[in-house]
Write an enzyme that holds these catalytic residues in place. Structure first.
Site, short mmCIF file in Angstrom:
data_model
loop_
_atom_site.label_atom_id
_atom_site.label_comp_id
_atom_site.label_asym_id
_atom_site.label_seq_id
_atom_site.Cartn_x
_atom_site.Cartn_y
_atom_site.Cartn_z
N GLY A 1 -25.71 -28.36 6.13
CA GLY A 1 -26.44 -27.22 6.37
C GLY A 1 -27.33 -26.78 4.93
N HIS B 1 -17.27 -25.20 11.44
CA HIS B 1 -18.35 -24.15 12.12
C HIS B 1 -18.24 -24.53 13.75
CE1 HIS B 1 -21.15 -23.32 8.54
NE2 HIS B 1 -19.95 -23.55 8.22
N ARG C 1 -41.66 -42.65 8.82
CA ARG C 1 -41.19 -43.59 9.75
C ARG C 1 -40.56 -43.11 10.96
NH1 ARG C 1 -37.61 -48.05 6.49
NH2 ARG C 1 -39.07 -48.41 4.56
N GLU D 1 -4.59 -17.42 6.88
CA GLU D 1 -5.55 -17.58 5.75
C GLU D 1 -6.74 -16.94 5.67
OE1 GLU D 1 -7.55 -21.88 3.99
OE2 GLU D 1 -6.84 -21.95 6.04
#
Length: 397
Positions: free
Chosen positions: A61, A190, A221, A333
């Protein structure tokens, strides 16, 4: 923290066990794993699901953000020294390309109830900036339709980072479809995971070509045969040198066929992933509204609210710390909201040499955290989170 029972990232992929076997078989069956048809097909499928004409797949990202800014420079839509407004509450590599590529970053504060740039926080900057790179924070947005309208009226080039908000909809559009282009991350945790990866999507053919050139060395290319032939004629390039001619500034940010294969498998779960995250987010928002210590977030204008983590901002630092500790004691967490106020980060102070005032983003940084919203959360885990959000104290959870 050794007692984590609800981690930020629950799995590497959606449907992980089956995916691991498919991936092993794919790797064993392919003699070449550098970027090829798997990546190209993933680009086509991602663009279709995002309701855009083109997608360019890269290795992260952050790389998506880098080539987005580079493409604007390569096409002459921006020039060095131009001022680019950015969301103060964001990730480091939204700001770094602006600095690295010789542009001038202009931080814009967020609205405390949407965590995003609003028409109001933007309005005082419109006469000073040539572009706006907005971050759609954790599935949320402000009045993006009006932000886009203000940018158009003031000839401000508008593009989006939608890494955290895949599947969210507002004002009849998917987030990421309000500006000239938008960036996505497919990092683990994500919405869609290719382990590492990112994309830029656009409806603009010139930008698509510039993004493709910037992704790989500056060559052409992987563009269409017609475009390659046109470029060869424009620059008087012979067939022999055509594959080793570099038309503009670029990098080496290509993904692998492994990432492309994973993306194609995972994109089949797009709707399911978004729906599960939406359901979870709605429950978390309802519970948070019962807790008077939490700043109320406004998602009323969203038709679909889809995020990979749930942000919480507290009215005081004391309430923030007390709740954060309680979450951790119950095995959840947590981490700061994105990376907080970018103007407070050491790299920003080093290169910009000033302390700029973004009080709302600073408050989010100092009195906020987020926890994971994963489609694999169990009902028991969701109920634990709902109880903690509601302010229910249960030391045995």
């Amino acid at each position: 923290m050794s007692n984590i029972t609800i981690p930020l990232i629950c799995s590497t992929f959606h449907n992980e066990d089956e995916m691991a076997h498919k991936l092993s078989e794919f790797i064993l069956s392919k003699p070449r794993l550098s970027m090829g048809e798997q990546c190209a097909e993933f680009e086509r499928q991602f663009a279709k699901k995002q309701e855009r004409a083109y997608a360019v797949f890269v290795n992260s990202g952050s790389s998506a953000n880098l080539i987005a800014v580079q493409a604007l420079l390569n096409t002459g839509r921006l020039k060095r020294g131009d001022k680019v407004g950015f969301s103060a509450l964001t990730w480091s590599t939204n700001v770094m390309p602006i600095i690295q590529l010789g542009l001038t970053p202009v931080p814009i504060d967020c609205d405390p109830h949407t965590l995003n740039i609003s028409p109001e926080t933007l309005s005082s900057h419109l006469e000073d900036i040539q572009a706006l790179f907005i971050t759609n924070v954790l599935g949320l947005c402000d009045d993006l339709a009006e932000v886009a309208n203000l940018c158009e009226k003031n000839k401000v080039l508008f593009f989006e980072d939608n890494c955290e908000s895949l599947g969210s909809r507002a004002y009849g559009k998917l987030l990421g479809n309000f500006g000239v282009m938008s960036t996505f991350s497919t990092f683990v945790g994500h919405h869609l995971s290719t382990i590492e990866g990112g994309l830029v999507v656009t409806d603009d053919e010139e930008l698509y070509e510039a993004l493709t050139i910037a992704r790989a060395h500056g060559w052409s290319r992987t563009l269409s045969a017609d475009t390659q032939e046109r470029l060869q004629k424009e620059h008087d390039v012979t067939e022999f040198f055509s594959c080793f001619t570099f038309y503009d500034l670029g990098y080496s940010l290509r993904p692998t066929e492994i990432s492309g294969f994973i993306g194609l498998e995972q994109i089949m779960y797009w709707d399911d992933i978004v729906e599960r995250r939406r359901e979870n987010a709605d429950r978390f928002m309802s519970a948070a509204r019962e807790n008077e210590s939490i700043v109320s977030l406004d998602s009323s204008h969203l038709e679909v609210f889809s995020n990979f983590a749930m942000p919480l901002v507290f009215k005081s630092s004391e309430e923030f710390e007390e709740t954060r500790v309680r979450f951790e004691e119950n095995g959840v967490e947590t981490r700061p909201v994105i990376a907080g106020d970018m103007t407070a980060q050491p790299f920003y102070k080093k290169y910009m040499g000033k302390d700029e005032s973004c009080p709302n983003a600073r408050h989010v940084m100092e009195s906020g955290f987020y926890f994971g919203n994963n489609p694999d959360l169990t009902e028991e885990q969701i109920l634990t989170l709902v109880q903690l959000l509601s302010g229910i104290r249960n030391e045995t959870m």
